[in-house]
Design a protein around this motif. Structure first.
Motif, PDB file in Angstrom:
ATOM      1  N   HIS A 217      23.839  38.014  12.224  1.00  0.00           N
ATOM      2  CA  HIS A 217      23.312  39.190  11.515  1.00  0.00           C
ATOM      3  C   HIS A 217      22.538  40.068  12.498  1.00  0.00           C
ATOM      4  CE1 HIS A 217      23.096  36.683   7.504  1.00  0.00           C
ATOM      5  NE2 HIS A 217      24.295  36.672   8.053  1.00  0.00           N
ATOM      6  N   ILE A 218      22.732  41.378  12.349  1.00  0.00           N
ATOM      7  CA  ILE A 218      22.033  42.292  13.267  1.00  0.00           C
ATOM      8  C   ILE A 218      21.293  43.398  12.512  1.00  0.00           C
ATOM      9  CG2 ILE A 218      23.564  41.845  15.224  1.00  0.00           C
ATOM     10  CD1 ILE A 218      25.056  44.423  14.599  1.00  0.00           C
ATOM     11  N   CYS A 219      20.268  43.888  13.164  1.00  0.00           N
ATOM     12  CA  CYS A 219      19.484  45.046  12.761  1.00  0.00           C
ATOM     13  C   CYS A 219      18.536  45.277  13.931  1.00  0.00           C
ATOM     14  CB  CYS A 219      18.730  44.813  11.440  1.00  0.00           C
ATOM     15  SG  CYS A 219      17.435  43.576  11.511  1.00  0.00           S
ATOM     16  N   ASP A 220      17.319  45.766  13.714  1.00  0.00           N
ATOM     17  CA  ASP A 220      16.409  45.922  14.847  1.00  0.00           C
ATOM     18  C   ASP A 220      14.970  45.739  14.375  1.00  0.00           C
ATOM     19  OD1 ASP A 220      15.629  46.344  17.495  1.00  0.00           O
ATOM     20  OD2 ASP A 220      16.955  48.076  17.729  1.00  0.00           O
ATOM     21  N   TRP A 221      14.092  45.422  15.335  1.00  0.00           N
ATOM     22  CA  TRP A 221      12.666  45.240  15.048  1.00  0.00           C
ATOM     23  C   TRP A 221      11.929  46.514  15.459  1.00  0.00           C
ATOM     24  CZ3 TRP A 221       9.726  41.228  12.936  1.00  0.00           C
ATOM     25  CH2 TRP A 221       8.346  41.390  13.022  1.00  0.00           C
ATOM     26  N   LEU A 222      11.324  47.175  14.462  1.00  0.00           N
ATOM     27  CA  LEU A 222      10.632  48.433  14.724  1.00  0.00           C
ATOM     28  C   LEU A 222       9.198  48.185  15.200  1.00  0.00           C
ATOM     29  CD1 LEU A 222      11.723  50.460  11.554  1.00  0.00           C
ATOM     30  CD2 LEU A 222      12.744  50.523  13.849  1.00  0.00           C
ATOM     31  N   VAL A 223       8.721  49.074  16.071  1.00  0.00           N
ATOM     32  CA  VAL A 223       7.316  49.082  16.489  1.00  0.00           C
ATOM     33  C   VAL A 223       6.753  50.465  16.214  1.00  0.00           C
ATOM     34  CG1 VAL A 223       5.684  48.803  18.387  1.00  0.00           C
ATOM     35  CG2 VAL A 223       7.711  47.340  18.257  1.00  0.00           C
ATOM     36  N   PRO A 224       5.765  50.614  15.304  1.00  0.00           N
ATOM     37  CA  PRO A 224       5.219  49.537  14.478  1.00  0.00           C
ATOM     38  C   PRO A 224       6.136  49.199  13.314  1.00  0.00           C
ATOM     39  CG  PRO A 224       4.191  51.622  13.887  1.00  0.00           C
ATOM     40  CD  PRO A 224       5.099  51.910  15.060  1.00  0.00           C
ATOM     41  N   THR A 225       5.956  47.994  12.783  1.00  0.00           N
ATOM     42  CA  THR A 225       6.595  47.572  11.541  1.00  0.00           C
ATOM     43  C   THR A 225       5.560  47.733  10.430  1.00  0.00           C
ATOM     44  OG1 THR A 225       8.127  46.012  12.573  1.00  0.00           O
ATOM     45  CG2 THR A 225       7.498  45.564  10.300  1.00  0.00           C
ATOM     46  N   THR A 226       5.904  48.488   9.396  1.00  0.00           N
ATOM     47  CA  THR A 226       4.884  48.838   8.402  1.00  0.00           C
ATOM     48  C   THR A 226       4.917  47.960   7.157  1.00  0.00           C
ATOM     49  OG1 THR A 226       6.348  50.451   7.374  1.00  0.00           O
ATOM     50  CG2 THR A 226       4.917  51.244   9.133  1.00  0.00           C
ATOM     51  N   ASP A 227       5.922  47.121   7.050  1.00  0.00           N
ATOM     52  CA  ASP A 227       6.027  46.246   5.881  1.00  0.00           C
ATOM     53  C   ASP A 227       6.698  44.952   6.327  1.00  0.00           C
ATOM     54  OD1 ASP A 227       6.054  46.234   2.670  1.00  0.00           O
ATOM     55  OD2 ASP A 227       7.896  45.309   3.390  1.00  0.00           O
ATOM     56  N   LEU A 228       6.199  43.821   5.847  1.00  0.00           N
ATOM     57  CA  LEU A 228       6.732  42.548   6.336  1.00  0.00           C
ATOM     58  C   LEU A 228       8.165  42.314   5.891  1.00  0.00           C
ATOM     59  CD1 LEU A 228       3.551  41.949   6.662  1.00  0.00           C
ATOM     60  CD2 LEU A 228       4.243  39.555   6.518  1.00  0.00           C
ATOM     61  N   LEU A 229       8.566  42.937   4.782  1.00  0.00           N
ATOM     62  CA  LEU A 229       9.882  42.619   4.235  1.00  0.00           C
ATOM     63  C   LEU A 229      10.896  43.747   4.404  1.00  0.00           C
ATOM     64  CD1 LEU A 229      11.312  40.330   2.795  1.00  0.00           C
ATOM     65  CD2 LEU A 229      10.674  41.381   0.626  1.00  0.00           C
ATOM     66  N   ASN A 230      10.481  44.961   4.066  1.00  0.00           N
ATOM     67  CA  ASN A 230      11.461  46.033   3.915  1.00  0.00           C
ATOM     68  C   ASN A 230      11.298  47.183   4.902  1.00  0.00           C
ATOM     69  OD1 ASN A 230      12.755  44.723   1.757  1.00  0.00           O
ATOM     70  ND2 ASN A 230      11.194  45.473   0.329  1.00  0.00           N
ATOM     71  N   ASP A 231      11.027  46.835   6.159  1.00  0.00           N
ATOM     72  CA  ASP A 231      10.939  47.856   7.199  1.00  0.00           C
ATOM     73  C   ASP A 231      11.765  47.461   8.423  1.00  0.00           C
ATOM     74  OD1 ASP A 231      10.099  50.313   8.292  1.00  0.00           O
ATOM     75  OD2 ASP A 231       8.409  49.346   9.320  1.00  0.00           O
ATOM     76  N   ARG A 232      12.958  46.977   8.173  1.00  0.00           N
ATOM     77  CA  ARG A 232      13.848  46.646   9.282  1.00  0.00           C
ATOM     78  C   ARG A 232      14.459  47.921   9.851  1.00  0.00           C
ATOM     79  NH1 ARG A 232      17.264  41.159   8.017  1.00  0.00           N
ATOM     80  NH2 ARG A 232      15.615  40.007   6.931  1.00  0.00           N
ATOM     81  N   GLY A 233      14.787  47.867  11.125  1.00  0.00           N
ATOM     82  CA  GLY A 233      15.340  49.045  11.771  1.00  0.00           C
ATOM     83  C   GLY A 233      16.850  48.991  11.950  1.00  0.00           C
ATOM     84  N   MET A 234      17.445  50.178  12.057  1.00  0.00           N
ATOM     85  CA  MET A 234      18.842  50.320  12.461  1.00  0.00           C
ATOM     86  C   MET A 234      18.962  49.930  13.941  1.00  0.00           C
ATOM     87  SD  MET A 234      21.967  51.298  11.667  1.00  0.00           S
ATOM     88  CE  MET A 234      21.732  52.051  10.045  1.00  0.00           C
ATOM     89  N   MET A 235      20.083  49.328  14.287  1.00  0.00           N
ATOM     90  CA  MET A 235      20.309  48.922  15.670  1.00  0.00           C
ATOM     91  C   MET A 235      20.068  50.108  16.613  1.00  0.00           C
ATOM     92  SD  MET A 235      22.503  47.551  13.315  1.00  0.00           S
ATOM     93  CE  MET A 235      24.111  48.335  13.505  1.00  0.00           C
ATOM     94  N   GLY A 236      19.265  49.880  17.616  1.00  0.00           N
ATOM     95  CA  GLY A 236      18.958  50.929  18.585  1.00  0.00           C
ATOM     96  C   GLY A 236      17.626  51.610  18.344  1.00  0.00           C
ATOM     97  N   ASP A 237      17.073  51.465  17.149  1.00  0.00           N
ATOM     98  CA  ASP A 237      15.788  52.120  16.842  1.00  0.00           C
ATOM     99  C   ASP A 237      14.589  51.231  17.160  1.00  0.00           C
ATOM    100  OD1 ASP A 237      17.099  54.371  16.016  1.00  0.00           O
ATOM    101  OD2 ASP A 237      16.984  53.907  13.874  1.00  0.00           O
ATOM    102  N   GLY A 238      14.843  50.007  17.568  1.00  0.00           N
ATOM    103  CA  GLY A 238      13.738  49.085  17.816  1.00  0.00           C
ATOM    104  C   GLY A 238      13.790  48.481  19.210  1.00  0.00           C
ATOM    105  N   VAL A 239      13.298  47.257  19.326  1.00  0.00           N
ATOM    106  CA  VAL A 239      13.044  46.667  20.641  1.00  0.00           C
ATOM    107  C   VAL A 239      13.928  45.464  20.960  1.00  0.00           C
ATOM    108  CG1 VAL A 239      10.639  47.431  20.625  1.00  0.00           C
ATOM    109  CG2 VAL A 239      11.220  45.161  19.716  1.00  0.00           C
ATOM    110  N   ILE A 240      14.852  45.118  20.068  1.00  0.00           N
ATOM    111  CA  ILE A 240      15.665  43.922  20.323  1.00  0.00           C
ATOM    112  C   ILE A 240      16.803  44.248  21.295  1.00  0.00           C
ATOM    113  CG2 ILE A 240      17.087  42.120  19.294  1.00  0.00           C
ATOM    114  CD1 ILE A 240      15.597  42.524  16.663  1.00  0.00           C
TER     115      ILE A 240
END
Lengths: 288, 288
Positions: A217-240
């Motif tokens: 499964h893929i997505c991205d980790w945003l910085v900052p993350t504003t919600d523990l559950l529903n603030d996942r990022g689109m691939m490329g928008d985060g730091v993974i």
């Protein structure tokens, strides 16, 4: 140079557009966008009807990369654990009807009572309940021909969603219950949950050697993350570093699809769902 | 039966009441409440003045369980890393002046540029920068007589605050750089960051055997947690089995104080600070 991800390997977890579309719309949308894989949630399947869903998915020629989800084994008492097991058996049957590659298990956190209130701080005890629950479910899953995929969840969900929090822990549990993937038990690797783990490469290789890499499964980790559950990022928008992890998966023998799963109250759940799918396609090919 | 925590072992990290009181108020408040330990933050010390702070703390008879904080080693370029190292040397000197039991290291996440923007997804590279930075700082810390305590941070901070995310990782780094605590390098165990870890007991024992358990921080994990940074709970309000973890610490030989560190925008930072300290005392004795 890293090679690009193959567009034919894209799958969409239906949570990604769940606020905009019902399941029949999603199935039609994926077909329209030339996306080959789908991973639906049980509540969406129930709302559409199991047989109707299976027919629509088959007619659209989609691969079902997983059914979301079984699990949630720990409970306050024996009746609660039995109810969870019964529900998991139904989930296995649904996965079989849909021809899903696996039933994804979010194993549950600390034991809860019927109202959903956490009733114990015994994390070790919760992990024992998970081991017992998966072990009991396995027999039914094998006879139904449905592989079970334990999804280690990020440690921030240890209390309320899953007390299996690293791929190493999931591998240990698989080793204990069903050492080879062919025995019907494996893992789902979601980058959101495991990207931080210093042992990730080693544990992916370990899972690959046991042929138990059932889903990616893929997505991205945003910085900052504003919600523990529903603030996942689109691939490329985060730091993974997605290409690196995909490389580890492929190096370990994974040949399955790449399932995009994004929970995003403030961004992707507000966008036009066709735009979301187009973006998934583009980002999958470009940065994943 | 678990024994209660000894009230004489209570220390307060000054972040816990930082929104209500300046440092001189906090020092006076701790003395008034019969609390023996304090762990101040560098910005508060700077605002009060280093020598003035040291005098006030000495006059109040407080043990300085740690200075918060050094670290943040990864940076975009050599100048950035040198600037971090220079700042860390100043932090060591401040800790020496305050007679702190250790300088707490929050090691930093992915490399940032001067504006604080993350410039790389290379988590392995960030971890190498941390190893090099701690290694370089260690010499100065030893000559100043200030133990360095690596604080593994929860995996949800891997990108922006600390890429050392488990106690096992911190132990590995200590083994590499300074195998015995007497060599000046150890760990700070904060329950908020590590409570979920299935290897926690083993890694506490490992750290204890190397005599590198330099600090123990307590608070609680709330369900739900509404903010990744500033929604920590008061002991007893969440799901962490604090007596169990304290038992592991004591079993591993830890005899130091128990430092309460709570970041809480919506609850404890809004309360009367005397009430906060009274609550810390009561909860420390009753449920920690």
């Amino acid at each position: 140079m890293r090679t690009s991800a193959d567009p034919a390997q894209l799958s969409i977890n239906t949570a990604t557009v769940r606020e905009q579309w019902r399941l029949p719309d999603i199935i039609a949308g994926l077909a329209r966008h030339g996306i080959r894989g789908i991973s639906p949630w049980r509540d969406q399947v129930a709302a559409t009807g199991l047989k109707d869903t299976a027919t629509r998915i088959r007619d659209a020629g989609l691969v079902v990369t997983g059914l979301c989800r079984g699990g949630m084994f720990p409970a306050e008492d024996r009746q609660g654990r039995q109810a969870a097991l019964d529900d998991n058996r139904r989930a296995v049957d649904e996965a079989a009807t849909l021809g899903a590659r696996c039933l994804v298990l979010v194993v549950g956190g600390l034991p809860k009572d019927r109202t959903g209130r956490i009733v114990s701080k015994d994390l070790g005890g919760a992990r024992a309940m998970v081991r017992d629950g998966v072990g009991e479910l396995l027999e039914h899953a094998r006879s139904a021909g449905v592989p079970l995929a334990i999804e280690p969840l990020h440690p921030m969900y240890a209390a309320d969603r899953a007390c299996i929090n690293t791929l190493g822990q999931a591998n240990d549990l698989c080793d204990e219950l069903a050492p080879k993937g062919a025995d019907g038990l494996g893992v789902a690797v979601d980058v959101y949950h495991v990207w931080w783990d210093p042992a990730l490469r080693r544990e992916i290789e370990r899972a690959g050697a046991a042929e138990r890499l059932f889903a990616y499964h893929i997505c991205d980790w945003l910085v900052p993350t504003t919600d523990l559950l529903n603030d996942r990022g689109m691939m490329g928008d985060g730091v993974i570093d997605l290409p690196q992890i995909r490389g580890w998966m492929e190096g370990a023998g994974y040949r399955g699809l790449h399932e995009v799963e994004i929970f995003s109250t403030n961004t992707w759940w507000r966008r036009d769902p066709d735009e979301v799918l187009l973006t998934c396609r583009r980002r999958h090919a470009d940065v994943s």
